[in-house]
Design a protein around this motif. Structure first.
Motif, PDB file in Angstrom:
ATOM      1  N   LYS A  23      37.829 -10.566   7.130  1.00  0.00           N
ATOM      2  CA  LYS A  23      37.842  -9.430   7.477  1.00  0.00           C
ATOM      3  C   LYS A  23      38.653  -8.342   6.503  1.00  0.00           C
ATOM      4  O   LYS A  23      38.140  -7.487   6.125  1.00  0.00           O
ATOM      5  CB  LYS A  23      38.461  -9.412   8.685  1.00  0.00           C
ATOM      6  CG  LYS A  23      37.661  -9.849   9.973  1.00  0.00           C
ATOM      7  CD  LYS A  23      38.439  -9.587  11.286  1.00  0.00           C
ATOM      8  CE  LYS A  23      37.799 -10.039  12.524  1.00  0.00           C
ATOM      9  NZ  LYS A  23      38.303  -9.785  13.676  1.00  0.00           N
ATOM     10  N   ALA A  24      39.571  -8.976   5.832  1.00  0.00           N
ATOM     11  CA  ALA A  24      40.288  -8.118   4.799  1.00  0.00           C
ATOM     12  C   ALA A  24      39.726  -7.809   3.430  1.00  0.00           C
ATOM     13  O   ALA A  24      39.731  -7.065   3.107  1.00  0.00           O
ATOM     14  CB  ALA A  24      41.803  -8.947   4.609  1.00  0.00           C
ATOM     15  N   ILE A  25      39.054  -8.885   3.046  1.00  0.00           N
ATOM     16  CA  ILE A  25      38.255  -8.903   1.825  1.00  0.00           C
ATOM     17  C   ILE A  25      37.088  -8.161   2.133  1.00  0.00           C
ATOM     18  O   ILE A  25      36.627  -7.229   1.280  1.00  0.00           O
ATOM     19  CB  ILE A  25      37.771 -10.456   1.374  1.00  0.00           C
ATOM     20  CG1 ILE A  25      39.044 -11.016   1.101  1.00  0.00           C
ATOM     21  CG2 ILE A  25      36.596 -10.220   0.255  1.00  0.00           C
ATOM     22  CD1 ILE A  25      39.772 -10.566   0.028  1.00  0.00           C
ATOM     23  N   ARG A  26      36.253  -8.195   3.374  1.00  0.00           N
ATOM     24  CA  ARG A  26      35.219  -7.350   3.712  1.00  0.00           C
ATOM     25  C   ARG A  26      35.511  -5.692   3.503  1.00  0.00           C
ATOM     26  O   ARG A  26      34.719  -4.961   2.973  1.00  0.00           O
ATOM     27  CB  ARG A  26      34.708  -7.456   5.022  1.00  0.00           C
ATOM     28  CG  ARG A  26      33.420  -6.868   5.370  1.00  0.00           C
ATOM     29  CD  ARG A  26      32.807  -7.355   6.656  1.00  0.00           C
ATOM     30  NE  ARG A  26      31.391  -6.895   6.847  1.00  0.00           N
ATOM     31  CZ  ARG A  26      30.833  -7.258   7.862  1.00  0.00           C
ATOM     32  NH1 ARG A  26      31.259  -8.190   8.659  1.00  0.00           N
ATOM     33  NH2 ARG A  26      29.497  -6.712   7.981  1.00  0.00           N
ATOM     34  N   LYS A  27      36.802  -5.325   3.927  1.00  0.00           N
ATOM     35  CA  LYS A  27      37.313  -3.878   3.904  1.00  0.00           C
ATOM     36  C   LYS A  27      37.676  -3.620   2.363  1.00  0.00           C
ATOM     37  O   LYS A  27      37.500  -2.333   2.237  1.00  0.00           O
ATOM     38  CB  LYS A  27      38.565  -4.002   4.836  1.00  0.00           C
ATOM     39  CG  LYS A  27      38.443  -4.036   6.308  1.00  0.00           C
ATOM     40  CD  LYS A  27      39.537  -3.874   7.031  1.00  0.00           C
ATOM     41  CE  LYS A  27      39.280  -3.731   8.542  1.00  0.00           C
ATOM     42  NZ  LYS A  27      40.718  -3.722   9.247  1.00  0.00           N
ATOM     43  N   ALA A  28      38.077  -4.511   1.527  1.00  0.00           N
ATOM     44  CA  ALA A  28      38.436  -4.238   0.357  1.00  0.00           C
ATOM     45  C   ALA A  28      37.412  -4.078  -0.867  1.00  0.00           C
ATOM     46  O   ALA A  28      37.589  -3.805  -2.026  1.00  0.00           O
ATOM     47  CB  ALA A  28      39.373  -5.292  -0.138  1.00  0.00           C
ATOM     48  N   GLN A  29      35.954  -4.547  -0.286  1.00  0.00           N
ATOM     49  CA  GLN A  29      34.784  -4.810  -1.161  1.00  0.00           C
ATOM     50  C   GLN A  29      33.632  -3.903  -0.551  1.00  0.00           C
ATOM     51  O   GLN A  29      33.754  -3.581   0.323  1.00  0.00           O
ATOM     52  CB  GLN A  29      34.394  -6.302  -1.576  1.00  0.00           C
ATOM     53  CG  GLN A  29      35.483  -7.216  -2.012  1.00  0.00           C
ATOM     54  CD  GLN A  29      34.966  -8.567  -2.178  1.00  0.00           C
ATOM     55  OE1 GLN A  29      34.326  -9.084  -1.378  1.00  0.00           O
ATOM     56  NE2 GLN A  29      35.641  -9.320  -3.174  1.00  0.00           N
ATOM     57  N   THR A  30      32.920  -3.573  -1.543  1.00  0.00           N
ATOM     58  CA  THR A  30      31.426  -3.082  -1.277  1.00  0.00           C
ATOM     59  C   THR A  30      30.700  -4.099  -0.604  1.00  0.00           C
ATOM     60  O   THR A  30      30.969  -5.340  -0.710  1.00  0.00           O
ATOM     61  CB  THR A  30      30.647  -2.776  -2.468  1.00  0.00           C
ATOM     62  OG1 THR A  30      30.532  -3.717  -3.278  1.00  0.00           O
ATOM     63  CG2 THR A  30      31.515  -1.824  -3.366  1.00  0.00           C
ATOM     64  N   ALA A  31      29.630  -3.792   0.187  1.00  0.00           N
ATOM     65  CA  ALA A  31      28.768  -4.570   0.992  1.00  0.00           C
ATOM     66  C   ALA A  31      28.297  -5.651  -0.023  1.00  0.00           C
ATOM     67  O   ALA A  31      28.087  -6.905   0.189  1.00  0.00           O
ATOM     68  CB  ALA A  31      27.716  -3.834   1.431  1.00  0.00           C
ATOM     69  N   LYS A  32      27.705  -5.260  -1.112  1.00  0.00           N
ATOM     70  CA  LYS A  32      27.110  -6.030  -2.226  1.00  0.00           C
ATOM     71  C   LYS A  32      28.200  -7.134  -2.627  1.00  0.00           C
ATOM     72  O   LYS A  32      27.739  -8.194  -2.907  1.00  0.00           O
ATOM     73  CB  LYS A  32      26.613  -5.310  -3.197  1.00  0.00           C
ATOM     74  CG  LYS A  32      25.846  -6.213  -4.352  1.00  0.00           C
ATOM     75  CD  LYS A  32      25.010  -5.336  -5.363  1.00  0.00           C
ATOM     76  CE  LYS A  32      24.377  -5.982  -6.359  1.00  0.00           C
ATOM     77  NZ  LYS A  32      23.364  -5.150  -7.215  1.00  0.00           N
TER      78      LYS A  32
END
Length: 207
Positions: A23-32
């Protein structure tokens, strides 16, 4: 029975930790970028199972390998300067090369990773280094062959080779990376060339 319960609770806590990290990484990165991250995470786990490495460590290193990838050049340099992370002249000129080093720092300080092997795999996942651990090789290779990749040369062959002989796959990827960078006129991190020379000499010695 009590030991089995405690083992299950420990496993559940680890799965929860991975869930929170995703969840944390998903927030820190673009979807791609996040899609790529998941591809590396699960490819690293598959390679770990193939070669008898720690699967949990492979999942963590794969998940966090690009945790600094979406930071700006200015932010990457700022983190290095504020935390005394050494930078080469090449890295100062091309700050995107810092994302592995900064990623290793963030993995420890922001995401709570204490395992040195996992941190080293994050730091060295783009350039490699002499004397890489099995986990470092796994993450390096997984980053190149994960299912979302489509433009690198000889991908299908490399994907097969990765599960047959990871050292040969590592060397082939280094060779391909250097050839692409040179033909495209892109800057080459000296560590990548040093890593290639090291593993080429080992391969020639063992031939």
């Amino acid at each position: 029975m009590d030991k089995e319960i405690k083992k299950k609770e420990k496993s559940d806590r680890h799965r929860l930790s991975l869930k929170k990290l995703r969840k944390a990484i998903r927030k820190a990165q673009t979807a791609k970028r996040y899609e790529h991250t998941l591809g590396v995470e699960y490819t690293a786990a598959a390679l770990a199972m193939r070669y008898g490495a720690n699967v949990n460590n492979a999942l963590l290193a794969g998940l966090l390998h690009d945790c600094a990838k979406c930071l700006s050049d200015e932010k990457l340099i700022d983190i290095c300067e504020k935390n005394q992370l050494p930078m080469t002249e090449t890295e100062r000129k091309l700050p995107f090369l810092l994302h592995g080093k900064v990623g290793g720092y963030l993995a420890e300080k922001k995401y709570g990773i204490q395992n040195r092997e996992v941190i080293d795999a994050i730091i060295n996942h783009t350039t490699g280094r002499e004397g890489m651990s099995l986990l470092e090789k796994i993450v390096f290779v997984a980053d190149y062959i994960e299912p979302g990749r489509s433009h690198a040369a000889n991908l299908e062959e490399l994907r097969l080779l990765a599960f047959q002989d990871i050292d040969k796959a590592l060397l082939r990827i280094l060779e391909g990376t250097l050839a692409h960078l040179k033909s495209s006129g892109y800057a080459i991190d000296p560590r990548t060339e040093e890593t290639w020379k090291h593993y080429r000499s080992l391969a020639e010695r063992d031939a």
